[in-house]
Scaffold this active site. Structure first.
Site, PDB file in Angstrom:
ATOM      1  CG  HIS A   1       7.993   0.542  10.361  1.00 56.00           C
ATOM      2  ND1 HIS A   1       8.372   1.146  11.534  1.00 56.00           N
ATOM      3  CD2 HIS A   1       8.380   1.390   9.358  1.00 56.00           C
ATOM      4  CE1 HIS A   1       8.959   2.304  11.265  1.00 56.00           C
ATOM      5  NE2 HIS A   1       8.975   2.474   9.952  1.00 56.00           N
ATOM      6  CD  GLU A   2       8.034   0.940   5.362  1.00 49.89           C
ATOM      7  OE1 GLU A   2       7.456   1.887   4.783  1.00 49.89           O
ATOM      8  OE2 GLU A   2       9.118   1.083   5.955  1.00 49.89           O
TER       9      GLU A   2
ATOM     10  CG  HIS B   1       5.457   4.929   7.501  1.00 48.50           C
ATOM     11  ND1 HIS B   1       5.590   5.943   8.420  1.00 48.50           N
ATOM     12  CD2 HIS B   1       6.605   4.191   7.586  1.00 48.50           C
ATOM     13  CE1 HIS B   1       6.763   5.839   9.037  1.00 48.50           C
ATOM     14  NE2 HIS B   1       7.382   4.781   8.555  1.00 48.50           N
TER      15      HIS B   1
END
Length: 404
Positions: A26-27, A30
């Protein structure tokens, strides 16, 4: 004592591995989007707390492995507050500081001074990475294992149950539920679970004759090795396909990706349906899981998968396959939750950006602060509710009551 520690490791280790892997992806979503748009990133951390090992790359980003494996985070340069959406005054202050440190134009490397569409894409890239991860995992499984279709043939019917009252008999093949065609037993189970108290019209094939039967699912308490003690809607029958009913086929990469995408859409659709039923009072929400429930599920899957075969190699393979499926499901859940329009989540940031797109200025600081506090309260409340559910499913209160 060793038995307790072994059980704890069985439940905790798979949970931490799956959670850390999914949150890292997920990170990473980003981070990669930010890097693509030239955003300066201070740190990418896997885990929290004290640093185990760290290095800084040529872009000035510190890559860090920490001792507490509960996910991770990415920190953009210039983050002023937890919401990462500073208001007009905050932006002016940040720009003044950046220009003083890096000279005129230095602010162009900072997240908050990127065009609105770029910031929105960077924020959305986290949940998108979760959905992409789930798609990759599911596609790989479908390519490796193929597709085994288990048609919804009725096995046993519980006497006095809604199914018995409706007229189901052993051997019936369910063709549709409320007009929706069903090809697999799992489809029928999912519809029944999400329809407590609502009459369902089943079209069945009984020895070549088409019949229409109506049964209303009722909730009943069950002890499940994976989910724990839960109340689930049932109509009182088992689905037991005959050997001749099963169908198997290999899937090419495109077909496998299509099946994976279908599974993701079905999971999100089921989640939205369940939340909608909670809001209108048709569900109590006791199927919502918190960290304890997810850990229990991870441990239960590991234990059941390992016990499915006496061959160590097959057991390890079975554990791997089921944990991959579990990771895909959790990844979908994390992606979905992060898109909820709640401040402090990615969906909340996107909501603020939508306002900024219309008003041509960031959300005022006082509104952001209130939104942040309300959002945090909602998340904490949801977490407490889910944890209460987890404790109920684990029968902890019943155990403590037995000690009195």
């Amino acid at each position: 004592m060793m038995g307790f520690l072994g059980q704890a490791l069985l439940y905790i280790v798979p949970f931490l591995l799956v959670l850390t892997f999914i949150v890292t992806i997920h990170e990473l979503g980003h981070f990669l989007a930010a890097r693509a748009f030239g955003v300066k990133v201070d740190r990418f951390s896997i885990g929290f707390g004290k640093t185990i090992v760290a290095r800084t790359d040529k872009h000035g980003t510190e890559w860090r492995l920490a001792w507490l494996p509960l996910g991770g985070y990415v920190k953009f340069s210039g983050d002023l507050d937890a919401s990462s959406v500073p208001d007009q005054a905050g932006l002016a202050e940040l720009k003044q500081r950046v220009v003083a440190e890096n000279g005129p134009g230095g602010e162009r490397d900072y997240f908050h001074f990127k065009p609105l569409w770029q910031r929105a894409l960077i924020v959305a890239a986290g949940p998108a990475a979760n959905f992409l991860l789930a798609l990759v995992l599911l596609t790989g499984l479908f390519m490796a294992l193929g597709e085994l279709i288990s048609p919804p043939r009725v096995g046993q019917v519980v006497p006095g149950s809604p199914a018995a009252v409706a007229g189901f008999t052993s051997g019936d093949m369910i063709r549709t539920v409320n007009g929706r065609p069903v090809d697999e037993a799992a489809d029928v189970t999912e519809i029944v679970i999400l329809s407590a108290g609502d009459p369902l019209r089943f079209e069945v094939d009984r020895a070549g004759e088409r019949l229409s039967l109506v049964a209303t699912p009722v909730r009943q308490m069950e002890d499940n090795a994976i989910a724990g003690r839960v109340r689930v809607a049932r109509i009182g029958l088992t689905l037991e396909p005959l050997q001749s009913d099963y169908r198997f086929r290999r899937l090419n990469p495109l077909e496998a990706a299509g099946k994976g995408a279908d599974r993701i859409v079905a999971t999100i659709d089921g989640t939205l349906t369940y939340i909608g039923r909670i809001l209108i009072g048709k569900e109590s929400g006791d199927l919502l899981n918190g960290p304890l429930g997810i850990a229990k599920a991870a441990g239960g899957i590991t234990q059941q998968s390992a016990a499915a075969s006496t061959d160590p190699g097959l057991s390890a393979l079975n554990v791997l396959v089921n944990l991959i499926q579990f990771a895909a499901l959790v990844s979908i859940g994390i992606g979905f939750v992060n898109l909820l329009p709640i401040p402090v989540l990615d969906g909340g940031h996107l909501l603020f950006y939508a306002y900024e797109a219309v008003a041509r200025r960031p959300v005022p600081a006082n509104v952001q602060e209130v939104g942040y506090r309300v959002g945090l309260a909602l998340l904490v409340g949801l977490m407490l509710f889910a944890t209460w559910n987890d404790l109920q499913k684990l029968s902890l209160f019943k155990f403590l009551g037995g000690l009195a």
